[in-house]
Design a protein around this motif. Structure first.
Motif, PDB file in Angstrom:
ATOM      1  N   THR A 120       0.857  -1.186   0.000  1.00 60.02           N
ATOM      2  CA  THR A 120       0.000   0.000   0.000  1.00 60.02           C
ATOM      3  C   THR A 120       0.887   1.228   0.000  1.00 60.02           C
ATOM      4  OG1 THR A 120      -1.713  -1.171   1.223  1.00 60.02           O
ATOM      5  CG2 THR A 120      -1.829   1.228   1.233  1.00 60.02           C
ATOM      6  N   LEU A 126      -7.609   3.983  -4.770  1.00 60.13           N
ATOM      7  CA  LEU A 126      -8.778   4.182  -3.915  1.00 60.13           C
ATOM      8  C   LEU A 126      -8.788   5.613  -3.401  1.00 60.13           C
ATOM      9  CD1 LEU A 126      -7.441   1.137  -3.121  1.00 60.13           C
ATOM     10  CD2 LEU A 126      -9.708   1.001  -2.159  1.00 60.13           C
ATOM     11  N   ASP A 135     -12.366   4.851   0.403  1.00 59.76           N
ATOM     12  CA  ASP A 135     -11.999   3.483   0.001  1.00 59.76           C
ATOM     13  C   ASP A 135     -12.802   2.972  -1.189  1.00 59.76           C
ATOM     14  OD1 ASP A 135      -9.803   3.030   1.666  1.00 59.76           O
ATOM     15  OD2 ASP A 135     -11.089   2.416   3.328  1.00 59.76           O
TER      16      ASP A 135
END
Length: 145
Positions: A15, A128, A132
């Motif tokens: 991420t 995103l 989200d």
């Protein structure tokens, strides 16, 4: 430190940090790309649209995605070259002020006998927003050492 090709494992997830898309980003991208479509540049016309306001260029969001992935260089393979993109989809609009991040999952790796790299890796990538919601999805391919 980057991860050697041999040690990369399919299923590995990463991420990125976040980045907020600003009006300046959109204006600068319009200038560089020459894309002055009213979707991105006309506040009054977009107020009357289905979106209700201006949106960022999809190509800008893709570019921001590639930049964000560079910020996690210590957690992924050493990239020799961007190798390609498959299945690119713009799934939702990005508005000025939205904050985005990228999730990556290594879904395939293929050894190659190449003078500058050891193989090609394929990541499933999603951008995103702050809620989200997936706004962009694709598969990124990189030639790696």
């Amino acid at each position: 430190m980057t991860v050697p090709f041999e040690e990369l494992e399919v299923g590995r997830e990463l991420t990125t940090p976040t980045r907020t898309i600003t009006e300046a980003d959109v204006v600068n991208f319009a200038g560089v790309s020459g894309d002055f479509n009213t979707l991105h540049t006309s506040e009054t016309e977009m107020a009357e649209s289905d979106f209700g306001e201006r949106i960022a260029h999809g190509a800008l969001v893709f570019s921001v995605m590639t930049g964000l992935t560079r910020r996690i260089v210590h957690e992924r393979a050493e990239t020799v070259a961007f190798y390609g993109v498959d299945r690119l989809r713009f799934r939702a609009p990005v508005f000025f002020g939205d904050t985005v991040h990228v999730t990556l999952e290594l879904i395939e790796k293929e050894a190659r006998d190449h003078p500058t790299g050891n193989g090609v890796v394929r990541y499933e990538a999603e951008v995103l927003n702050q809620r989200d919601e997936v706004v962009l999805s694709c598969e990124l391919l990189s030639l790696v050492r």
